[in-house]
Enzyme design. Structure first.
Site, PDB file in Angstrom:
ATOM      1  N   GLN A  93      -6.527  -0.439  -0.252  1.00  0.00           N
ATOM      2  CA  GLN A  93      -7.570  -0.189  -1.225  1.00  0.00           C
ATOM      3  C   GLN A  93      -8.044   1.096  -1.940  1.00  0.00           C
ATOM      4  O   GLN A  93      -8.427   1.353  -2.762  1.00  0.00           O
ATOM      5  CB  GLN A  93      -8.813  -1.110  -0.932  1.00  0.00           C
ATOM      6  CG  GLN A  93      -8.558  -2.619  -0.336  1.00  0.00           C
ATOM      7  CD  GLN A  93      -8.285  -3.439  -1.582  1.00  0.00           C
ATOM      8  OE1 GLN A  93      -9.374  -4.236  -1.818  1.00  0.00           O
ATOM      9  NE2 GLN A  93      -7.156  -3.510  -2.177  1.00  0.00           N
ATOM     10  N   ARG A 111      -6.150   0.976   8.034  1.00  0.00           N
ATOM     11  CA  ARG A 111      -4.822   1.197   7.402  1.00  0.00           C
ATOM     12  C   ARG A 111      -4.820   2.112   6.252  1.00  0.00           C
ATOM     13  O   ARG A 111      -3.871   2.832   6.005  1.00  0.00           O
ATOM     14  CB  ARG A 111      -4.615  -0.012   6.520  1.00  0.00           C
ATOM     15  CG  ARG A 111      -4.576  -1.602   7.515  1.00  0.00           C
ATOM     16  CD  ARG A 111      -4.581  -2.814   6.988  1.00  0.00           C
ATOM     17  NE  ARG A 111      -5.861  -2.938   6.121  1.00  0.00           N
ATOM     18  CZ  ARG A 111      -6.051  -4.116   5.334  1.00  0.00           C
ATOM     19  NH1 ARG A 111      -5.250  -4.966   5.500  1.00  0.00           N
ATOM     20  NH2 ARG A 111      -7.056  -4.308   4.635  1.00  0.00           N
ATOM     21  N   GLY A 168      -8.508 -16.701  -0.083  1.00  0.00           N
ATOM     22  CA  GLY A 168      -7.868 -15.533   0.458  1.00  0.00           C
ATOM     23  C   GLY A 168      -7.713 -15.774   2.017  1.00  0.00           C
ATOM     24  O   GLY A 168      -8.318 -16.425   2.646  1.00  0.00           O
ATOM     25  N   SER A 169      -6.402 -15.142   2.312  1.00  0.00           N
ATOM     26  CA  SER A 169      -5.871 -15.334   3.814  1.00  0.00           C
ATOM     27  C   SER A 169      -5.023 -14.464   4.121  1.00  0.00           C
ATOM     28  O   SER A 169      -4.059 -14.392   4.877  1.00  0.00           O
ATOM     29  CB  SER A 169      -5.196 -16.736   3.712  1.00  0.00           C
ATOM     30  OG  SER A 169      -4.157 -16.772   2.720  1.00  0.00           O
ATOM     31  N   GLY A 170      -5.611 -13.205   3.816  1.00  0.00           N
ATOM     32  CA  GLY A 170      -4.818 -12.056   4.305  1.00  0.00           C
ATOM     33  C   GLY A 170      -5.293 -11.757   5.642  1.00  0.00           C
ATOM     34  O   GLY A 170      -5.778 -12.638   6.427  1.00  0.00           O
ATOM     35  N   LYS A 215     -13.375  -5.248  -0.674  1.00  0.00           N
ATOM     36  CA  LYS A 215     -14.119  -3.798  -0.805  1.00  0.00           C
ATOM     37  C   LYS A 215     -13.234  -3.148  -1.947  1.00  0.00           C
ATOM     38  O   LYS A 215     -11.981  -3.087  -2.016  1.00  0.00           O
ATOM     39  CB  LYS A 215     -13.706  -2.772   0.443  1.00  0.00           C
ATOM     40  CG  LYS A 215     -14.604  -3.463   1.689  1.00  0.00           C
ATOM     41  CD  LYS A 215     -14.370  -2.980   2.792  1.00  0.00           C
ATOM     42  CE  LYS A 215     -15.575  -3.399   4.040  1.00  0.00           C
ATOM     43  NZ  LYS A 215     -15.152  -3.236   5.432  1.00  0.00           N
ATOM     44  N   TRP A 241      -7.824  -9.859   6.893  1.00  0.00           N
ATOM     45  CA  TRP A 241      -9.284 -10.047   7.086  1.00  0.00           C
ATOM     46  C   TRP A 241      -9.499 -11.496   6.835  1.00  0.00           C
ATOM     47  O   TRP A 241     -10.640 -12.128   7.367  1.00  0.00           O
ATOM     48  CB  TRP A 241     -10.114  -9.121   6.304  1.00  0.00           C
ATOM     49  CG  TRP A 241     -11.611  -8.885   6.441  1.00  0.00           C
ATOM     50  CD1 TRP A 241     -12.392  -8.678   5.402  1.00  0.00           C
ATOM     51  CD2 TRP A 241     -12.487  -9.097   7.475  1.00  0.00           C
ATOM     52  NE1 TRP A 241     -13.920  -8.621   5.771  1.00  0.00           N
ATOM     53  CE2 TRP A 241     -13.876  -9.147   7.192  1.00  0.00           C
ATOM     54  CE3 TRP A 241     -12.199  -9.557   8.832  1.00  0.00           C
ATOM     55  CZ2 TRP A 241     -14.851  -9.203   7.875  1.00  0.00           C
ATOM     56  CZ3 TRP A 241     -13.440  -9.631   9.764  1.00  0.00           C
ATOM     57  CH2 TRP A 241     -14.493  -9.536   9.407  1.00  0.00           C
ATOM     58  N   LYS A 252     -16.240   4.035   1.118  1.00  0.00           N
ATOM     59  CA  LYS A 252     -15.359   4.818   2.283  1.00  0.00           C
ATOM     60  C   LYS A 252     -13.861   4.681   2.536  1.00  0.00           C
ATOM     61  O   LYS A 252     -13.369   5.300   3.352  1.00  0.00           O
ATOM     62  CB  LYS A 252     -16.207   3.957   3.668  1.00  0.00           C
ATOM     63  CG  LYS A 252     -15.747   2.389   3.778  1.00  0.00           C
ATOM     64  CD  LYS A 252     -14.518   2.282   4.390  1.00  0.00           C
ATOM     65  CE  LYS A 252     -14.163   0.769   4.428  1.00  0.00           C
ATOM     66  NZ  LYS A 252     -12.794   0.306   4.918  1.00  0.00           N
TER      67      LYS A 252
END
Ligand code: NAD
Ligand code: 13P
Length: 352
Positions: A301, A270, A10-12, A121, A14, A206
């Protein structure tokens, strides 16, 4: 010597920051190979160049984390199989909706001695019931999987502002300590707790509360209302987690992954931001449209998690026990207006 090799899947927003944190430690610590592989879901930029090529040329993820050097030892790789082939430490960090497809592609392609950690998450809902992402990874790939969650808005950690995080591990304390070593820096304090489900459910749930907080902001209801929403949300997070997994520990809610992540996400995340815009527009513009316009490829999410939680609640007959969670889904799917976020006070269960 048997130095560990790390791949970040993953490379978004975060994912890129996680790679930067890890790369600073693999350079410093002898027990890790310097190089960090980062799998990139390839895309072509408006310039016509491939994102991977630009990351490797400039050492920056110009799309998801512009302006931040990742460290020269981060190597972007668009080939998933190649990226994981040699690594025994796999860090999963993509939006949760992509994880099932990624796991399918990884079956039989990873090292037998690999260990995983999920920074994702979210959850999947299957016929058999809810499946946390760390279990999806464990079950599909046959590896142990820890989690790392916390009050970690990526853009703040990218510029090395102080924060904390929580590693949740299943039963091997030594494995947990290796993960702590890999992430820990003076500005990123990591604590391990033996409660994978508790940590992961905190990080996941959350996001639903953050959508509610965004509605409150969009309707300009003020700080007291927002604090009330956060309190009710935390209470539902705890009740839901314990109903699903009786092993979840009360103390986990006081770690960074619990109350601290809830607060930071409701203040600056976000999910909050897009939900605020949704309420300001009176629910007339869809979340998908607002997400695409406001986040430039980054993903929410909370809306899908609210829908997944709703599915679990209705299936088990628990809807009345969770008025906040269920109202968030009813608003975000257009069944109720945003103002309904505070209109369920009579529905609140008297005992929890
Ligand atoms: P992001 O929101 O920046 O999402 C964009 C990423 O998704 C990009 O890397 C893009 O290439 C990828 N993508 C798009 N389509 C894809 C596909 N079909 N298959 C695979 N990948 C695809 O991602 P992020 O911010 O790195 O978030 C990853 C996880 O980390 C999420 O669960 C999020 O909740 C969590 N998280 C995010 C933050 C934050 O501040 N950004 C902080 C803590 C945790
Ligand atoms: P958002 O996805 O709402 O930005 O939350 C980020 C986060 O998880 C902070 O810990």
């Amino acid at each position: 010597t048997h130095r560990s090799r790390v791949t970040v899947i993953g490379s978004g927003n975060w994912g890129s920051v996680a790679s930067k944190l890890i790369a600073s430690n693999t350079l410093r610590l002898a027990s890790f190979h310097d190089e960090v592989r980062m799998w990139v879901y390839e895309e072509t930029l408006p310039s016509g160049e491939k994102l991977t090529d630009v990351i490797n040329r400039t050492n920056e993820n110009v799309k998801y984390l512009p302006g931040i050097k990742l460290g020269k030892n981060v190597i972007a790789d668009p080939d998933l199989e190649n990226a994981v082939r040699d690594s025994n430490m796999l860090v999963f960090v993509t939006p949760h909706q992509f994880m099932e497809g990624i796991c399918k592609r990884l079956v039989g392609k990873i090292r037998e001695d690999a260990e995983g950690i999920s920074l994702v998450k979210g959850m999947e809902v299957k016929m058999e019931g809810p499946c946390m992402i760390s279990s999806l990874i464990s079950e599909q790939l046959g590896i142990n999987c820890s989690v790392l969650m916390g009050a970690n808005i990526a853009n703040e950690i990218a510029v090395e502002k102080f924060s904390e995080a929580t590693v949740g591990y299943r039963n091997n304390k030594e494995v947990a300590e290796r993960w702590v070593q890999l992430f820990y820096t003076p500005y990123f304090i990591v604590t391990a707790v033996q409660d994978v489900e508790g940590v992961e459910l905190c990080g996941t749930l959350k996001n639903v509360v953050a959508i509610a907080a965004g509605f409150v902001d969009g309707l300009e209801m003020g700080n007291n209302t927002k604090a009330a929403i956060m309190r009710l949300g935390l209470r539902e997070m705890k009740a839901f987690s314990k109903l699903l997994f009786p092993s979840v520990k009360d103390n986990t809610f006081f770690e960074s992954c619990g109350v601290a992540d809830l607060i930071t996400t409701c203040l600056g995340g976000r999910n909050r931001k897009v939900a605020e815009a949704y309420a300001k527009n009176g629910g007339k513009r869809s979340f998908d449209e607002l997400e695409a316009e406001m986040l430039q490829g980054q993903k929410l999410q909370g809306v899908s998690t609210a829908s997944e939680v709703y599915e679990v609640l209705s299936h088990r007959g628990w809807l009345e026990l969770f008025p906040l969670f269920s109202t968030v889904h009813e608003i975000s799917s257009g069944l109720l207006p945003p103002s309904a976020i505070v209109e369920y006070s009579e529905k609140l269960p008297r005992s929890f």
